[in-house]
Design an enzyme around this catalytic site. Structure first.
Site, PDB file in Angstrom:
ATOM      1  N   SER A 246     -16.889   1.557  -9.363  1.00 29.48           N
ATOM      2  CA  SER A 246     -15.949   0.768  -8.543  1.00 29.48           C
ATOM      3  C   SER A 246     -15.067  -0.117  -9.426  1.00 29.48           C
ATOM      4  O   SER A 246     -14.257  -0.884  -8.932  1.00 29.48           O
ATOM      5  CB  SER A 246     -16.734  -0.097  -7.551  1.00 29.48           C
ATOM      6  OG  SER A 246     -17.698  -0.865  -8.226  1.00 29.48           O
TER       7      SER A 246
ATOM      8  N   HIS B 240      11.660  -5.800  29.684  1.00 34.46           N
ATOM      9  CA  HIS B 240      11.883  -4.334  29.723  1.00 34.46           C
ATOM     10  C   HIS B 240      13.079  -3.922  28.865  1.00 34.46           C
ATOM     11  O   HIS B 240      13.711  -2.900  29.143  1.00 34.46           O
ATOM     12  CB  HIS B 240      12.101  -3.827  31.160  1.00 34.46           C
ATOM     13  CG  HIS B 240      11.090  -4.317  32.140  1.00 34.46           C
ATOM     14  ND1 HIS B 240       9.934  -3.631  32.446  1.00 34.46           N
ATOM     15  CD2 HIS B 240      11.039  -5.465  32.867  1.00 34.46           C
ATOM     16  CE1 HIS B 240       9.232  -4.321  33.325  1.00 34.46           C
ATOM     17  NE2 HIS B 240       9.883  -5.448  33.601  1.00 34.46           N
TER      18      HIS B 240
ATOM     19  N   SER C 179      22.931   3.021   1.753  1.00 36.18           N
ATOM     20  CA  SER C 179      22.584   4.438   1.857  1.00 36.18           C
ATOM     21  C   SER C 179      23.148   5.152   0.637  1.00 36.18           C
ATOM     22  O   SER C 179      24.155   4.733   0.066  1.00 36.18           O
ATOM     23  CB  SER C 179      23.197   4.996   3.136  1.00 36.18           C
ATOM     24  OG  SER C 179      23.490   6.351   2.984  1.00 36.18           O
TER      25      SER C 179
ATOM     26  N   LYS D  11      26.638   1.662   5.259  1.00 34.31           N
ATOM     27  CA  LYS D  11      25.327   1.291   5.807  1.00 34.31           C
ATOM     28  C   LYS D  11      24.769  -0.029   5.266  1.00 34.31           C
ATOM     29  O   LYS D  11      24.891  -0.335   4.097  1.00 34.31           O
ATOM     30  CB  LYS D  11      24.303   2.406   5.521  1.00 34.31           C
ATOM     31  CG  LYS D  11      24.537   3.692   6.275  1.00 34.31           C
ATOM     32  CD  LYS D  11      24.374   3.555   7.785  1.00 34.31           C
ATOM     33  CE  LYS D  11      22.935   3.454   8.220  1.00 34.31           C
ATOM     34  NZ  LYS D  11      22.202   4.683   7.995  1.00 34.31           N
TER      35      LYS D  11
ATOM     36  N   GLU E 254      11.922  -2.883   8.319  1.00 31.07           N
ATOM     37  CA  GLU E 254      11.262  -1.641   8.748  1.00 31.07           C
ATOM     38  C   GLU E 254       9.911  -1.471   8.051  1.00 31.07           C
ATOM     39  O   GLU E 254       8.927  -1.057   8.656  1.00 31.07           O
ATOM     40  CB  GLU E 254      12.155  -0.438   8.435  1.00 31.07           C
ATOM     41  CG  GLU E 254      13.399  -0.381   9.312  1.00 31.07           C
ATOM     42  CD  GLU E 254      14.377   0.663   8.811  1.00 31.07           C
ATOM     43  OE1 GLU E 254      14.428   1.735   9.394  1.00 31.07           O
ATOM     44  OE2 GLU E 254      15.076   0.402   7.818  1.00 31.07           O
TER      45      GLU E 254
ATOM     46  N   GLN F  25     -19.758  -0.389  -0.816  1.00 33.44           N
ATOM     47  CA  GLN F  25     -18.768  -0.482  -1.901  1.00 33.44           C
ATOM     48  C   GLN F  25     -17.370  -0.105  -1.376  1.00 33.44           C
ATOM     49  O   GLN F  25     -16.356  -0.495  -1.946  1.00 33.44           O
ATOM     50  CB  GLN F  25     -19.180   0.466  -3.030  1.00 33.44           C
ATOM     51  CG  GLN F  25     -18.241   0.506  -4.205  1.00 33.44           C
ATOM     52  CD  GLN F  25     -18.893   1.186  -5.410  1.00 33.44           C
ATOM     53  OE1 GLN F  25     -19.758   0.626  -6.054  1.00 33.44           O
ATOM     54  NE2 GLN F  25     -18.482   2.403  -5.691  1.00 33.44           N
TER      55      GLN F  25
ATOM     56  N   LYS G 185     -14.164  -2.734  -0.349  1.00 37.17           N
ATOM     57  CA  LYS G 185     -13.199  -3.486  -1.152  1.00 37.17           C
ATOM     58  C   LYS G 185     -11.765  -2.977  -1.084  1.00 37.17           C
ATOM     59  O   LYS G 185     -10.838  -3.762  -0.903  1.00 37.17           O
ATOM     60  CB  LYS G 185     -13.670  -3.548  -2.606  1.00 37.17           C
ATOM     61  CG  LYS G 185     -14.794  -4.537  -2.775  1.00 37.17           C
ATOM     62  CD  LYS G 185     -15.406  -4.430  -4.126  1.00 37.17           C
ATOM     63  CE  LYS G 185     -16.894  -4.625  -4.052  1.00 37.17           C
ATOM     64  NZ  LYS G 185     -17.626  -3.812  -3.058  1.00 37.17           N
TER      65      LYS G 185
HETATM   66  N1  ARG Z   1     -20.226  -1.910  -7.051  1.00 36.71           N
HETATM   67  C1  ARG Z   1     -21.195  -2.228  -6.073  1.00 36.71           C
HETATM   68  C2  ARG Z   1     -20.506  -2.562  -4.755  1.00 36.71           C
HETATM   69  O1  ARG Z   1     -19.377  -2.813  -4.785  1.00 36.71           O
HETATM   70  C3  ARG Z   1     -22.025  -3.378  -6.534  1.00 36.71           C
HETATM   71  C4  ARG Z   1     -23.391  -3.460  -5.947  1.00 36.71           C
HETATM   72  C5  ARG Z   1     -24.270  -2.432  -6.486  1.00 36.71           C
HETATM   73  N2  ARG Z   1     -25.595  -2.538  -5.976  1.00 36.71           N
HETATM   74  C6  ARG Z   1     -26.444  -1.520  -5.999  1.00 36.71           C
HETATM   75  N3  ARG Z   1     -27.594  -1.741  -5.485  1.00 36.71           N
HETATM   76  N4  ARG Z   1     -26.114  -0.355  -6.481  1.00 36.71           N
HETATM   77  O2  ARG Z   1     -21.096  -2.552  -3.707  1.00 36.71           O
END
Ligand code: ARG
Length: 459
Positions: free
Chosen positions: A23, A156, A277, A283, A290, A322, A325
């Site tokens: 990650s 409307h 444009s 334009k 948008e 994970q 994120k």
């Molecule tokens: N990169 C992992 C995440 O974002 C970190 C936690 C990893 N924990 C584990 N037990 N493998 O979730």
């Protein structure tokens, strides 16, 4: 690179699995939060004698150097590590040797990642809060600048009643005020510290979770360690609030797109917020508005993707988490960028009030006021409504507007019409009479601006 979980396992996994598992490419954004969390943890370990105080100090100063090295570009976060947590730890061990190996006492990556993500989310939400206030302020200022401009209000997408442009624009500031409240609420609930939950069950070491929680600006530690490592509500709540805010920006943008078209011509966007444009030299494309509308789709998508990820997960931590994120970071980044653009676009737009007024003069938007005129003279509203409708229909057939119809004609529809009817249906008068709380009259709009200004000054 050696794996932090190497021991009973060889540490060698297939190349494909390794990159699938990693990650670091996206969680490296949290390097600062990771280091700050580790510093607080090390300090607590030293304070309570879980590791020697002097070792804790050594760890803390090495961590602080790692942080400044990253910030000054002296240390590059490479994608060789699995994640930001193992990256920082491995650099620490590389720099101070075995003492660095003490940092992970009484901690797991599960509480570590929960902590880092919360710290990062809180910081970004705080920035979004201040940008939201910035847009509210820009709206208030633009409303003041064009306080008297009259425009047709719509329902409307049909011209409905005359309103002040400022009244219309300010409605967005009130939406943003609620967005601000939702984000503040999300921060309040987010603000429990997961650090010390360890893998899931807590730890046998005599840690002080309240101490680290306070150090890191939380109201206290999570009360249940299993919940501490499993909770992603804070991300979902933040993304829900951001989705609603994005929806508001999208509606505003949609109106800006319409208003800047030739068909409306109510506003002119500044060149800074207009693109041309490649083929049509005339334009003035509202690309930014948008895109603000378009990006709302991805913010919704981000939120839905995490909802779906979380729905079937058994407690406590699962690697699926994970996947929180990328969508979370994407929503936070998108809202930040959107708010910056929306604010400048509003600040720089010019309101073409004569065009707005012209549009307000057509479409019989004073027909309600004509009906109200008769009602105030004793005609029941339903009857006044019908008479007013018949006059509108007469105007349409005779290609005229209410203010041009002679009194003699009005009298054919009702003997109660007198000369003062022309004042009653004057657009500015129609606006000024709507003094009900929250209405479109100038004094009411001023009250709205004053209220918003006081909110913005509060914090
Ligand atoms: N990169 C992992 C995440 O974002 C970190 C936690 C990893 N924990 C584990 N037990 N493998 O979730």
């Amino acid at each position: 690179m050696e794996k932090i979980w190497q021991g009973h396992l060889s540490g060698k996994i297939s190349k494909a699995a390794e990159s699938f598992n990693a990650s670091i490419s996206f969680d490296k954004k949290m390097y600062k939060e990771d280091i700050e969390g580790s510093m607080a943890h090390a300090e607590m370990l030293g304070k309570y004698g879980i590791i020697e105080e002097e070792k804790a100090e050594k760890i803390i100063s090495a961590l602080s150097l790692i942080l400044s090295d990253i910030e000054e570009g002296k240390l590059e976060i490479t994608d060789e590590a699995e994640d930001i947590h193992s990256f920082v730890e491995s650099v620490l061990i590389e720099r101070i040797g075995d003492d660095g190996k003490m940092l992970h006492t009484a901690r797991s990556r599960n509480d570590q990642v929960a902590l880092d993500t919360k710290l990062y989310t809180r910081k970004k939400l705080e920035s979004i809060l201040s940008l939201t206030k910035g847009l509210m302020k820009a709206i208030c200022e633009k409303s003041k600048e064009y306080e008297d401009a009259v425009m047709p209000g719509y329902t409307h997408l049909q011209r409905a009643q005359p309103i002040l442009f400022s009244h219309h624009l300010l409605s967005y500031a009130f939406m943003l005020e609620r967005d601000k409240g939702r984000i503040e609420d999300a921060i309040k609930r987010l603000n429990q510290c997961p650090l010390g939950s360890a893998a899931l069950a807590g730890t046998t070491y005599p840690i002080d979770r309240a101490y680290t929680a306070e150090k890191l600006g939380f109201t206290g530690p999570n009360r249940n360690s299993i919940d501490g490592v499993s909770d992603r509500d804070y991300a979902l709540e933040a993304m829900s609030a951001l989705s609603i805010e994005a929806m508001h920006l999208s509606r505003l943008s949609e109106e800006i797109v319409l208003w800047s078209s030739w068909e409306y011509k109510f506003i002119r966007l500044s060149d800074n917020y207009t693109t041309g444009s490649s083929i049509m030299p005339q334009k003035r494309n509202p690309d930014i508005a948008e895109l603000l509308r378009g990006k709302t789709g991805r913010v919704y998508g981000d939120m839905i993707s995490l909802f779906v990820t979380m729905k079937g997960l058994p407690l406590a931590y699962d690697k699926d988490m994970q996947e929180d994120k990328e969508p979370l970071f994407d929503s936070l980044d998108t809202l930040e960028a959107s708010l910056v653009c929306a604010t400048e676009m509003v600040k720089e737009m010019t309101v073409l009030k004569d065009n707005m007024m012209r549009a307000a003069e057509e479409g019989f938007i004073n027909a309600t006021d004509l009906a109200d005129y008769l009602t105030k003279k004793g005609t029941p509203f339903r009857t006044s409504y019908r008479i007013s409708g018949e006059i509108v229909s007469w105007c349409e057939k005779n290609n005229t507007v209410l203010s041009e119809v002679p009194l003699s004609k009005y009298k054919e529809f009702s003997p109660l019409f007198e000369d003062d009817l022309y004042i009653a249906i004057d657009l500015k008068v129609c606006v000024d009479k709507r003094v009900s709380f929250g209405g479109t009259a100038k004094e009411s709009v001023e009250e709205q601006i004053n209220y918003l200004t006081s909110i913005l000054e509060e914090n």
